[in-house]
Scaffold this active site. Structure first.
Site, PDB file in Angstrom:
ATOM      1  N   MET A  17       2.987 -58.666 -76.843  1.00 50.47           N
ATOM      2  CA  MET A  17       4.427 -58.707 -77.116  1.00 50.47           C
ATOM      3  C   MET A  17       5.191 -58.616 -75.795  1.00 50.47           C
ATOM      4  SD  MET A  17       4.984 -56.470 -80.584  1.00 50.47           S
ATOM      5  CE  MET A  17       6.761 -56.621 -80.541  1.00 50.47           C
ATOM      6  N   GLY A  20       6.702 -63.337 -73.308  1.00 54.04           N
ATOM      7  CA  GLY A  20       7.447 -64.594 -73.200  1.00 54.04           C
ATOM      8  C   GLY A  20       6.845 -65.740 -73.997  1.00 54.04           C
ATOM      9  N   GLU A  89       3.932 -66.700 -83.962  1.00 52.37           N
ATOM     10  CA  GLU A  89       3.298 -65.607 -84.717  1.00 52.37           C
ATOM     11  C   GLU A  89       2.079 -66.112 -85.494  1.00 52.37           C
ATOM     12  OE1 GLU A  89       4.352 -62.777 -83.916  1.00 52.37           O
ATOM     13  OE2 GLU A  89       6.527 -62.820 -83.628  1.00 52.37           O
ATOM     14  N   CYS A 177      -0.452 -52.432 -69.377  1.00 52.57           N
ATOM     15  CA  CYS A 177      -1.632 -52.965 -68.718  1.00 52.57           C
ATOM     16  C   CYS A 177      -2.869 -52.316 -69.344  1.00 52.57           C
ATOM     17  CB  CYS A 177      -1.582 -52.711 -67.210  1.00 52.57           C
ATOM     18  SG  CYS A 177      -1.842 -50.981 -66.780  1.00 52.57           S
TER      19      CYS A 177
HETATM   20  P1  ADP Z   1       6.971 -62.601 -76.930  1.00 53.88           P
HETATM   21  O1  ADP Z   1       7.229 -63.784 -77.829  1.00 53.88           O
HETATM   22  O2  ADP Z   1       5.723 -62.760 -76.111  1.00 53.88           O
HETATM   23  O3  ADP Z   1       7.024 -61.271 -77.646  1.00 53.88           O
HETATM   24  P2  ADP Z   1       9.634 -63.118 -75.974  1.00 53.88           P
HETATM   25  O4  ADP Z   1       9.649 -64.557 -75.546  1.00 53.88           O
HETATM   26  O5  ADP Z   1      10.181 -62.806 -77.322  1.00 53.88           O
HETATM   27  O6  ADP Z   1       8.141 -62.562 -75.841  1.00 53.88           O
HETATM   28  O7  ADP Z   1      10.433 -62.202 -74.955  1.00 53.88           O
HETATM   29  C1  ADP Z   1      10.217 -62.224 -73.562  1.00 53.88           C
HETATM   30  C2  ADP Z   1      11.371 -61.476 -72.920  1.00 53.88           C
HETATM   31  O8  ADP Z   1      11.271 -60.099 -73.237  1.00 53.88           O
HETATM   32  C3  ADP Z   1      11.390 -61.477 -71.409  1.00 53.88           C
HETATM   33  O9  ADP Z   1      11.975 -62.647 -70.879  1.00 53.88           O
HETATM   34  C4  ADP Z   1      12.235 -60.250 -71.092  1.00 53.88           C
HETATM   35  O10 ADP Z   1      13.614 -60.592 -71.129  1.00 53.88           O
HETATM   36  C5  ADP Z   1      11.995 -59.345 -72.282  1.00 53.88           C
HETATM   37  N1  ADP Z   1      11.201 -58.148 -72.006  1.00 53.88           N
HETATM   38  C6  ADP Z   1      11.426 -56.923 -72.568  1.00 53.88           C
HETATM   39  N2  ADP Z   1      10.469 -56.040 -72.188  1.00 53.88           N
HETATM   40  C7  ADP Z   1       9.624 -56.687 -71.363  1.00 53.88           C
HETATM   41  C8  ADP Z   1       8.413 -56.308 -70.655  1.00 53.88           C
HETATM   42  N3  ADP Z   1       7.912 -55.076 -70.732  1.00 53.88           N
HETATM   43  N4  ADP Z   1       7.810 -57.258 -69.894  1.00 53.88           N
HETATM   44  C9  ADP Z   1       8.325 -58.493 -69.814  1.00 53.88           C
HETATM   45  N5  ADP Z   1       9.436 -58.907 -70.467  1.00 53.88           N
HETATM   46  C10 ADP Z   1      10.086 -58.033 -71.238  1.00 53.88           C
HETATM   47 ZN    ZN Z   2       0.222 -49.865 -66.518  1.00 54.36          ZN
END
Ligand code: ADP
Ligand code: ZN
Length: 198
Positions: A17, A20, A89, A177
């Protein structure tokens, strides 16, 4: 690099999660739309975090999507002239989705799938490992570990309840990590009902 490309392939975007995945899926779909291709976007109905009919990223980007219960639902919605099929998803989709992705790609459709490669116990999640094995193109994204700032490959569950599936966003999960990821305690089930240890 410049080898001939024939239409029809499976692309998988995976990672924890906040890595991106949705942003990347939205980016690819938007570019296909700019190329005036016929695109259909789906999402499993289980994921109602933000908007019932959109793929939404944590950074508020959105894309209209048709909510589906399973792969037969996708089949029912497919238009014969579709060139690109995308869904987010994918870890929540049923096993029939694997055959569907294969069939579509064989037919010349560009299939783009995003999903969590690991559940919160770091076990392979649902059909994702099979899709990863079958894909021509795999993008494994990482988030940022909220504890130490390193690259994060895992999703950490902050609330200690529920089974493998507990839909939620920032309040229930964060990105970690390998070293900062918390191992689930006894009694918390992994993918096949066996809690991982140590
Ligand atoms: P995913 O679909 O993998 O859950 P999203 O595309 O919905 O990811 O969201 C990515 C965005 O989340 C990033 O561009 C950033 O703005 C935000 N974000 C919030 N927390 C984090 C984190 N711990 N690491 C990286 N991005 C994060
Ligand atoms: Zn860490």
């Amino acid at each position: 690099m410049f080898a001939k490309q024939r239409p029809g392939s499976l692309e998988v975007i995976c990672g924890p999660m906040f890595s991106g995945k949705s942003e990347e899926l939205i980016r690819r779909v938007k570019r296909a739309l700019i190329a005036r291709q016929k695109v259909q976007v789906f999402k499993p109905a289980i994921d109602d975090r933000y908007h019932a009919t959109a793929v939404a990223s944590h950074s508020q980007q959105k894309l209209d999507a048709v909510p589906v219960r399973d792969s037969s639902d996708i089949r029912a919605h497919l238009a014969p002239d579709t060139e690109v099929v995308a869904f987010d998803e994918a870890q929540f989709m049923d096993e029939g989705t694997v055959a569907l992705c294969d069939e579509l790609a064989d037919r010349g459709v560009r299939v783009i799938v995003a999903g969590l490669d690991q559940d919160y116990t770091s076990a392979p999640f649902g059909i994702m490992p099979v899709l990863l094995a079958k894909a021509e193109f795999v993008s494994k994204l990482q988030a940022i570990c909220v504890v130490c700032g390193a690259l994060a490959s895992r999703t950490n569950r902050l609330v200690h309840k529920g089974g493998q599936v507990l839909v939620g966003a920032a309040e229930a999960y964060d990105a970690r990590c390998r070293h900062c990821h918390e191992k689930p305690g006894a009694g918390e089930a992994g993918l096949f009902g066996d809690a991982q240890e140590g």
